[in-house]
Design a protein around this motif. Structure first.
Motif, PDB file in Angstrom:
ATOM      1  N   THR A  12       0.816  -1.215   0.000  1.00 15.22           N
ATOM      2  CA  THR A  12       0.000   0.000   0.000  1.00 15.22           C
ATOM      3  C   THR A  12       0.853   1.271   0.000  1.00 15.22           C
ATOM      4  OG1 THR A  12      -0.121   0.123   2.426  1.00 15.22           O
ATOM      5  CG2 THR A  12      -1.802  -1.194   1.321  1.00 15.22           C
ATOM      6  N   THR A  13       2.175   1.112   0.177  1.00 16.82           N
ATOM      7  CA  THR A  13       3.098   2.257   0.207  1.00 16.82           C
ATOM      8  C   THR A  13       4.348   1.918  -0.597  1.00 16.82           C
ATOM      9  OG1 THR A  13       4.278   1.453   2.165  1.00 16.82           O
ATOM     10  CG2 THR A  13       2.340   2.858   2.552  1.00 16.82           C
ATOM     11  N   ASN A  14       5.154   2.944  -0.878  1.00 15.84           N
ATOM     12  CA  ASN A  14       6.422   2.717  -1.576  1.00 15.84           C
ATOM     13  C   ASN A  14       7.350   1.805  -0.783  1.00 15.84           C
ATOM     14  OD1 ASN A  14       6.836   3.867  -4.219  1.00 15.84           O
ATOM     15  ND2 ASN A  14       6.341   5.848  -3.278  1.00 15.84           N
ATOM     16  N   LYS A  15       7.320   1.979   0.535  1.00 16.38           N
ATOM     17  CA  LYS A  15       8.153   1.138   1.400  1.00 16.38           C
ATOM     18  C   LYS A  15       7.784  -0.334   1.231  1.00 16.38           C
ATOM     19  CE  LYS A  15       9.261   0.312   6.283  1.00 16.38           C
ATOM     20  NZ  LYS A  15       8.968   0.711   7.687  1.00 16.38           N
ATOM     21  N   GLU A  16       6.486  -0.622   1.184  1.00 15.74           N
ATOM     22  CA  GLU A  16       6.033  -2.009   1.037  1.00 15.74           C
ATOM     23  C   GLU A  16       6.317  -2.540  -0.368  1.00 15.74           C
ATOM     24  OE1 GLU A  16       1.920  -2.212   2.379  1.00 15.74           O
ATOM     25  OE2 GLU A  16       2.417  -0.792   3.971  1.00 15.74           O
ATOM     26  N   VAL A  17       6.289  -1.653  -1.372  1.00 15.97           N
ATOM     27  CA  VAL A  17       6.662  -2.058  -2.735  1.00 15.97           C
ATOM     28  C   VAL A  17       8.128  -2.489  -2.756  1.00 15.97           C
ATOM     29  CG1 VAL A  17       7.018  -1.243  -5.110  1.00 15.97           C
ATOM     30  CG2 VAL A  17       4.925  -0.621  -3.884  1.00 15.97           C
ATOM     31  N   LYS A  18       8.985  -1.709  -2.084  1.00 15.91           N
ATOM     32  CA  LYS A  18      10.424  -2.029  -2.030  1.00 15.91           C
ATOM     33  C   LYS A  18      10.667  -3.341  -1.290  1.00 15.91           C
ATOM     34  CE  LYS A  18      11.589   1.827  -4.061  1.00 15.91           C
ATOM     35  NZ  LYS A  18      11.870   1.795  -5.507  1.00 15.91           N
ATOM     36  N   LEU A  19       9.837  -3.633  -0.273  1.00 23.83           N
ATOM     37  CA  LEU A  19       9.970  -4.899   0.460  1.00 23.83           C
ATOM     38  C   LEU A  19       9.846  -6.092  -0.477  1.00 23.83           C
ATOM     39  CD1 LEU A  19       7.971  -4.557   3.834  1.00 23.83           C
ATOM     40  CD2 LEU A  19      10.405  -5.029   3.559  1.00 23.83           C
ATOM     41  N   ARG A  20       9.033  -5.912  -1.508  1.00 14.59           N
ATOM     42  CA  ARG A  20       8.845  -6.975  -2.503  1.00 14.59           C
ATOM     43  C   ARG A  20       9.981  -7.007  -3.521  1.00 14.59           C
ATOM     44  NH1 ARG A  20       3.404  -9.550  -3.415  1.00 14.59           N
ATOM     45  NH2 ARG A  20       2.232  -9.066  -1.531  1.00 14.59           N
ATOM     46  N   GLY A  21      10.829  -5.976  -3.482  1.00  6.39           N
ATOM     47  CA  GLY A  21      11.921  -5.909  -4.449  1.00  6.39           C
ATOM     48  C   GLY A  21      11.499  -5.405  -5.804  1.00  6.39           C
ATOM     49  N   TRP A  22      10.371  -4.668  -5.869  1.00 10.17           N
ATOM     50  CA  TRP A  22       9.864  -4.174  -7.149  1.00 10.17           C
ATOM     51  C   TRP A  22      10.334  -2.750  -7.405  1.00 10.17           C
ATOM     52  CZ3 TRP A  22       4.079  -5.714  -5.987  1.00 10.17           C
ATOM     53  CH2 TRP A  22       3.973  -7.121  -6.007  1.00 10.17           C
ATOM     54  N   GLU A  23      10.605  -2.452  -8.658  1.00 13.40           N
ATOM     55  CA  GLU A  23      10.972  -1.093  -9.060  1.00 13.40           C
ATOM     56  C   GLU A  23       9.787  -0.353  -9.678  1.00 13.40           C
ATOM     57  OE1 GLU A  23      13.808   0.447  -8.374  1.00 13.40           O
ATOM     58  OE2 GLU A  23      14.407  -1.392  -7.307  1.00 13.40           O
ATOM     59  N   GLU A  24       8.845  -1.098 -10.232  1.00 18.08           N
ATOM     60  CA  GLU A  24       7.640  -0.486 -10.801  1.00 18.08           C
ATOM     61  C   GLU A  24       6.463  -1.430 -10.628  1.00 18.08           C
ATOM     62  OE1 GLU A  24       8.144   0.228 -14.965  1.00 18.08           O
ATOM     63  OE2 GLU A  24       8.618  -1.873 -15.438  1.00 18.08           O
ATOM     64  N   LEU A  25       5.260  -0.922 -10.866  1.00 21.27           N
ATOM     65  CA  LEU A  25       4.041  -1.697 -10.681  1.00 21.27           C
ATOM     66  C   LEU A  25       3.306  -1.874 -12.002  1.00 21.27           C
ATOM     67  CD1 LEU A  25       2.960   0.190  -7.445  1.00 21.27           C
ATOM     68  CD2 LEU A  25       3.498  -2.254  -7.535  1.00 21.27           C
ATOM     69  N   ASP A  26       2.597  -2.986 -12.121  1.00 25.54           N
ATOM     70  CA  ASP A  26       1.803  -3.237 -13.327  1.00 25.54           C
ATOM     71  C   ASP A  26       0.391  -2.679 -13.196  1.00 25.54           C
ATOM     72  OD1 ASP A  26       3.842  -4.744 -14.725  1.00 25.54           O
ATOM     73  OD2 ASP A  26       3.486  -6.326 -13.250  1.00 25.54           O
ATOM     74  N   VAL A  27      -0.200  -2.858 -12.014  1.00 22.43           N
ATOM     75  CA  VAL A  27      -1.568  -2.372 -11.763  1.00 22.43           C
ATOM     76  C   VAL A  27      -1.611  -1.738 -10.384  1.00 22.43           C
ATOM     77  CG1 VAL A  27      -4.010  -2.989 -11.552  1.00 22.43           C
ATOM     78  CG2 VAL A  27      -2.569  -4.218 -13.186  1.00 22.43           C
ATOM     79  N   ILE A  28      -2.261  -0.586 -10.276  1.00 16.71           N
ATOM     80  CA  ILE A  28      -2.493   0.047  -8.974  1.00 16.71           C
ATOM     81  C   ILE A  28      -3.996   0.179  -8.790  1.00 16.71           C
ATOM     82  CG2 ILE A  28      -2.045   2.043  -7.499  1.00 16.71           C
ATOM     83  CD1 ILE A  28       0.401   2.660  -9.273  1.00 16.71           C
ATOM     84  N   LEU A  29      -4.483  -0.353  -7.683  1.00 12.79           N
ATOM     85  CA  LEU A  29      -5.914  -0.323  -7.370  1.00 12.79           C
ATOM     86  C   LEU A  29      -6.220   0.807  -6.390  1.00 12.79           C
ATOM     87  CD1 LEU A  29      -6.418  -4.166  -6.755  1.00 12.79           C
ATOM     88  CD2 LEU A  29      -6.809  -2.910  -8.890  1.00 12.79           C
ATOM     89  N   PHE A  30      -7.338   1.489  -6.605  1.00 15.64           N
ATOM     90  CA  PHE A  30      -7.819   2.525  -5.691  1.00 15.64           C
ATOM     91  C   PHE A  30      -9.202   2.110  -5.185  1.00 15.64           C
ATOM     92  CE2 PHE A  30      -4.515   4.630  -7.950  1.00 15.64           C
ATOM     93  CZ  PHE A  30      -4.013   5.595  -7.072  1.00 15.64           C
ATOM     94  N   SER A  31      -9.393   2.172  -3.865  1.00  8.41           N
ATOM     95  CA  SER A  31     -10.644   1.686  -3.275  1.00  8.41           C
ATOM     96  C   SER A  31     -11.191   2.657  -2.244  1.00  8.41           C
ATOM     97  CB  SER A  31     -10.401   0.320  -2.604  1.00  8.41           C
ATOM     98  OG  SER A  31     -11.528  -0.069  -1.851  1.00  8.41           O
ATOM     99  N   GLY A  32     -12.523   2.752  -2.195  1.00 10.24           N
ATOM    100  CA  GLY A  32     -13.188   3.574  -1.190  1.00 10.24           C
ATOM    101  C   GLY A  32     -13.236   2.921   0.174  1.00 10.24           C
ATOM    102  N   ASP A  33     -12.871   1.644   0.250  1.00 10.61           N
ATOM    103  CA  ASP A  33     -12.851   0.904   1.520  1.00 10.61           C
ATOM    104  C   ASP A  33     -11.439   0.823   2.070  1.00 10.61           C
ATOM    105  OD1 ASP A  33     -15.537   0.296   1.111  1.00 10.61           O
ATOM    106  OD2 ASP A  33     -15.125  -1.693   0.279  1.00 10.61           O
TER     107      ASP A  33
END
Length: 648
Positions: A12-33
């Motif tokens: 849900t954050t850049n920090k958590e993206v880095k934890l996965r070792g990813w440099e970019e994302l394929d899909v980003i979801l936005f939710s009202g919940d």
């Protein structure tokens, strides 16, 4: 059960993206919940499906729209698309009551805090994304997009609004349950097909130019409905659209729908066939943590999650087709049932959760007792255009056996860590009455009813007859109230036979189309004679994509195009609702004056008999009000704390 790591959730954050070792994302979801990684929460399901294709997926739950909008840019630009949903409920239902007052709580937010979900959230999020990243496709999904896919009446603004594609500026929407179209979209993109060229996926909608040639598809027939502009000018033509929309949404071989909107033409592709057992199992068997994201640990519980934390969803869809309900419009009228193996696997997972105390809160679905029910001869279902399989009568081709469900309950209860499983979903009581459900074996129906009453109810069985007036019930697509009387007779017999002392709690609706004040007075009198003092009641709320809402706005029934009246003013609504509470002192004079004025002293004699006391619990009747429960519990000091907890 193993301890979860932060990386077990979608980032849900850049920090958590880095934890996965990813440099970019394929899909980003936005939710009202808020983000709850559980199969009952749509964004989690979509995220896990995308992940199963090897995609790098993140989710931005409840992004702020009142600051510099950094939540929309913090994760950068995805390589494939943005996914947007307003949440598990239409945001206007989440945010407002039937009286259009702002709700005090948001069930899908930690601590129930309000104000974190904007009105018309899908449109708000999508427009921001299109402004920030105009070259990245936006794909809408969820119930808000699904039920607003054509010109629709919006109760909260009291306006006719165009398809949400227009208000959101999104590139495409997925309607209904999104797993099947999402999988096909991803598979096409992974083969190199550009998002803008994807026009043939079922259960999607998109714009083309008014004069543009529609995508060719030799397997689909086409149908055009009145344009948005025509609907604005002519309420009767708006009403006539709905018959086409509802029938095509619930056909196994449906037509593609076209609707003009300004310079565009909305194309609504036909729905997918009902999910197979393997397909729905695959959706529920994804590697969910089944918990809210750890970021909420200090913010308080999420009410919607707490409600379903120890519940099991066993099927989707509802063939009731009730005029005021959106379930069949979103999930479809054909039932998609999970395998017993998949359900029991989930029961085992829940039973081994650290805080599980042995009680499953619900084994159910949109309607509790439709599991494994389908047409006996598929070819008959293939041609069917009826919006309901059980109104005005139960279809002779429908297999209504409750045996698989009774067997499932028993299999669940055999789990060593399950002390009791409750049925929290609504039960269609009419399907348990042999006089109405002539397809079924009466002994089998009694066996199911007895199984539920003896093992799966905690003091109260809730059912929804909705009204007592046959004309109103006919419009609702509900059976005659006669069948509720017959069900209550069977309920009382089992209650006495098993010495259960259960309460039967009926739900009713006021202010529904075709309902007049006298209908509500009749409802009050008839239920009083049955020994009920009602509290489980609600006023009709118009929501998009229902027959009743079309009637509310237009004044015409979409199937007959005959004028049909609906109570609309605050006074009319309040007056109808007061009859539910005939026993309250402040309503008695008003009821006397109203019934005297319309010359219904017969009903007045039932509701407020002169110099006579009404005994709430007549011999042979079950107790049916919460007030009576309170009185009974207050007699016992040992039960005082239990009473306090229940009131909370």
């Amino acid at each position: 059960m193993r301890m979860n790591k932060l990386s077990d959730w979608l980032p849900t954050t850049n920090k958590e993206v880095k934890l996965r070792g990813w440099e970019e994302l394929d899909v980003i979801l936005f939710s009202g919940d808020a983000y709850v990684d559980h199969p009952s929460f749509g964004p989690a399901v979509i995220g896990r499906i995308l992940e199963s294709y090897g995609l790098r997926v993140a989710i931005v739950p409840q992004p702020s729209v009142t600051d510099n909008l950094q939540d929309f840019t913090k994760l950068g630009k995805p390589t494939m698309f943005f996914g947007v949903t307003g949440g598990c409920m239409d945001p206007m239902v989440s945010n407002y009551t039937a009286n259009k007052k702002r709700r005090d709580k948001d069930a899908y937010t930690p601590n129930g805090d309000k104000g974190l979900r904007p009105d018309y959230a899908s449109s708000v999020y999508s427009k921001i994304l299109k402004e920030k990243f105009p070259d990245v496709p936006v794909l809408l999904g969820g119930i808000e997009a699904s039920l607003r896919r054509v010109t629709h009446y919006d109760y909260w603004s009291d306006k006719l609004l165009p398809t949400i594609l227009e208000t959101s500026k999104a590139d495409m929407l997925v309607y209904g349950m999104g797993e099947q179209p999402l999988r096909e979209i991803v598979e096409l993109m992974q083969k190199g097909v550009p998002f803008s060229s994807i026009k043939s996926v079922k259960q999607t909608s998109f714009f083309i130019g008014r004069d543009e040639e529609p995508p060719k598809n030799k397997n689909w027939e086409d149908v055009s409905i009145h344009s948005h502009e025509v609907c604005l000018k002519n309420k009767k033509k708006f009403a006539s659209n709905f018959k086409v929309i509802e029938q095509e949404s619930n056909k196994l071989v449906a037509r593609r729908i076209f609707q003009g909107v300004g310079d565009h033409m909305a194309v609504i592709n036909p729905p997918f066939p009902t999910m197979t057992e393997d397909e729905i199992d695959a959706s529920f068997d994804l590697p969910y943590t089944r918990l809210p994201h750890p970021k909420y640990n200090k913010r308080g519980p999420i009410p919607a999650f707490e409600m379903i934390k120890f519940s099991i969803n066993i099927h989707r869809g509802c063939f009731g087709g009730c005029s005021f309900c959106t379930i069949s419009a979103h999930q479809g009228k054909f039932i998609a049932s999970r395998s017993e193996e998949s359900i029991l696997k989930e029961v085992d997972t829940v039973a081994n959760m650290p805080d599980f105390k042995g009680y499953l809160s619900d084994i159910g679905g949109p309607s509790a007792n439709m599991y494994k029910m389908k047409g006996k001869i598929q070819s008959i279902c293939d041609k069917c255009v009826a919006p309901s399989c059980i109104s005005p009568v139960i279809c002779s081709n429908l297999d209504t056996s409750h045996k698989p469900l009774t067997k499932l309950y028993q299999a669940v209860d055999s789990h060593p860590k399950v002390k009791k499983s409750f049925i929290g979903s609504g039960i269609r009581h009419d399907m348990l009455v042999p006089e109405f459900n002539k397809n079924a074996d009466p002994k089998e129906l009694d066996a199911y009813t007895e199984e539920v009453m003896t093992k799966h109810v905690s003091g109260r069985l809730k059912v929804a007859p909705e009204h007592t007036s046959d004309p109103v019930l006919k419009l609702m697509r509900k059976p005659s109230f006669t069948y509720f009387h017959k069900f209550k007779e069977r309920f009382d017999k089992i209650n006495i036979k098993k010495n259960l002392k259960l309460q039967l709690i009926p739900y009713f609706i006021s202010n529904h189309p075709a309902c007049e004040v006298e209908d509500m007075a009749n409802l009050a009198a008839e239920t009083k004679n049955m020994g009920f003092q009602l509290e489980q009641v609600q006023g009709f709320t118009p929501t998009p994509m229902t027959v009743a809402t079309v009637i509310y706005y237009s004044g015409y029934h979409p199937y007959t195009l005959k004028p049909t009246r609906t109570p609309k003013s605050k006074k009319e609504k309040d007056d109808q609702h007061r009859f539910f509470f005939w026993y309250k002192k402040e309503n008695k004079d008003w009821i006397r004056n109203t019934l005297t004025k319309v010359k219904r002293t017969d009903l007045l004699e039932v509701l407020l008999p002169e110099n006579k006391s009404w005994r709430k619990n007549k011999p042979g009747k079950t107790k049916n009000t919460f007030n009576e429960t309170i009185t009974e519990e207050k007699k016992s000091p040992r039960r005082k704390n239990k009473y306090k907890r229940r009131r909370k």
